[in-house]
Design an enzyme around this catalytic site. Structure first.
Site, PDB file in Angstrom:
ATOM      1  N   ASP A  50      45.653  10.569 162.685  1.00 21.20           N
ATOM      2  CA  ASP A  50      44.653   9.448 163.213  1.00 21.20           C
ATOM      3  C   ASP A  50      44.205   9.745 164.665  1.00 21.20           C
ATOM      4  O   ASP A  50      44.808  10.627 165.730  1.00 21.20           O
ATOM      5  CB  ASP A  50      45.326   7.959 163.171  1.00 21.20           C
ATOM      6  CG  ASP A  50      45.444   7.465 161.818  1.00 21.20           C
ATOM      7  OD1 ASP A  50      44.697   7.977 160.830  1.00 21.20           O
ATOM      8  OD2 ASP A  50      46.390   6.293 161.741  1.00 21.20           O
ATOM      9  N   LYS A  58      40.470   5.960 162.665  1.00 16.70           N
ATOM     10  CA  LYS A  58      39.618   4.795 162.430  1.00 16.70           C
ATOM     11  C   LYS A  58      39.589   3.985 164.001  1.00 16.70           C
ATOM     12  O   LYS A  58      40.712   3.809 164.211  1.00 16.70           O
ATOM     13  CB  LYS A  58      40.101   3.981 161.268  1.00 16.70           C
ATOM     14  CG  LYS A  58      39.947   4.780 160.065  1.00 16.70           C
ATOM     15  CD  LYS A  58      40.553   3.895 159.061  1.00 16.70           C
ATOM     16  CE  LYS A  58      39.628   2.670 158.499  1.00 16.70           C
ATOM     17  NZ  LYS A  58      38.504   3.021 157.977  1.00 16.70           N
ATOM     18  N   MET A 100      45.414  -4.742 168.358  1.00 17.44           N
ATOM     19  CA  MET A 100      43.963  -4.752 168.084  1.00 17.44           C
ATOM     20  C   MET A 100      43.296  -6.050 168.190  1.00 17.44           C
ATOM     21  O   MET A 100      42.258  -6.443 167.484  1.00 17.44           O
ATOM     22  CB  MET A 100      43.634  -4.340 166.838  1.00 17.44           C
ATOM     23  CG  MET A 100      44.473  -2.750 166.288  1.00 17.44           C
ATOM     24  SD  MET A 100      44.143  -2.584 164.533  1.00 17.44           S
ATOM     25  CE  MET A 100      45.635  -3.516 163.838  1.00 17.44           C
TER      26      MET A 100
END
Length: 283
Positions: A50, A71, A186
């Site tokens: 990642d 991502k 996030m």
């Protein structure tokens, strides 16, 4: 070339051909990997990693192919379904596959989705947990997610859903009233909406908030602010994701537990940040 130091004696599991191990790489600092993760890196034929996995960690698997599958919100990224099926294809080629994910693969990391796809296609898997940023990242900032004098509950939430919007399924009013400390993953993109919903639900605008960016790395930054000022203060400080946001009185503990600041020679700002007028009890 650096000689690998042998792992301590233990019955270390073998990453077999055709298997996929889903492994947590921790919040950033390579030293926070588990020994199972190091064992996996040494055996893998291919590592699919990642965006938040540090380059040094990948260097510990020089024999493997390294495939980026990061991502990041608002940036071109591989589709989750495509990543999951790539894992299936690599395993069916008879390769030893290590899926390396930031933090813990089962904490807002889509690891559950990938594992489910692998199982559905008959691919054997192993799960290697990692230190989640919501715990390890805050610890590096000197913020305990639980403290006996502060909170008996903590809630971990994500700041966006699959569509990239604030999760509509979350009952922010209940979350606000039901948990003394909130840890938001996030959440930078939607912090104005999140802070507004928490205040509307009754959280005090003066409640302490900490924003920790690129946690546990040399680029780590920590912003201490309040729920009412967090949006403007993030803008003024020009902070960028990735970030962990903590809301609650435990943020005040940073005033005495900022161990990285102490290592740099800073003295604790307040030996009694909770205003209890007594030292913390032991035992």
């Amino acid at each position: 070339m650096t000689t690998q130091i042998p792992l301590p004696e233990y019955r270390w599991p073998t990453l077999e051909k055709g298997w996929v191990w889903l492994c947590g790489a921790g919040p950033g600092d390579p030293g926070l990997l588990t020994m199972h993760a190091v064992n996996a890196l040494r055996q893998a034929d291919v590592v699919i990693y990642d965006a938040l996995v540090q380059e040094q960690i990948l260097s510990w698997a020089p024999q493997a192919d390294h495939i980026y599958a990061g991502k990041r919100g608002g940036k071109p990224s591989a589709k989750q379904r495509d990543i999951s099926l790539r894992l299936v294809d690599l395993a069916r080629e008879g390769r030893r596959v290590l899926r390396l994910k930031g933090g813990d693969p089962f904490v807002f990391g889509r690891g559950g989705e990938e594992a489910q796809t692998l199982v559905q296609h008959g691919i054997p898997i192993r799960i290697i947990p990692g230190i989640s940023a919501g715990i390890g990242g805050l610890a590096y900032a000197g913020i305990p997610v639980t403290h006996r004098d502060v909170n008996q509950s903590v809630t971990f939430v994500t700041g966006h859903d699959q569509s990239g919007n604030t999760p509509s399924s979350l009952d922010w009013r209940s979350i606000s009233k039901g948990s003394q400390v909130l840890v938001i993953y996030m959440g930078m993109k939607h912090i104005a909406q999140i802070a507004g919903q928490l205040i509307d639900a009754g959280r005090n605008i003066n409640e302490p908030v900490a924003v920790v960016t690129t946690a546990t790395t040399q680029q780590q930054q920590v912003l201490e602010t309040t729920l009412g000022d967090v949006v403007e203060d993030i803008r003024t400080a020009k902070l960028e994701p990735p970030a962990i946001i903590c809301v609650g009185q435990s943020v005040l503990m940073r005033q005495v537990l900022d161990w990285q600041g102490m290592a740099a020679g800073d003295a604790p700002r307040n030996l009694d940040p909770l205003g209890r007028g007594r030292p913390a009890e032991t035992g």
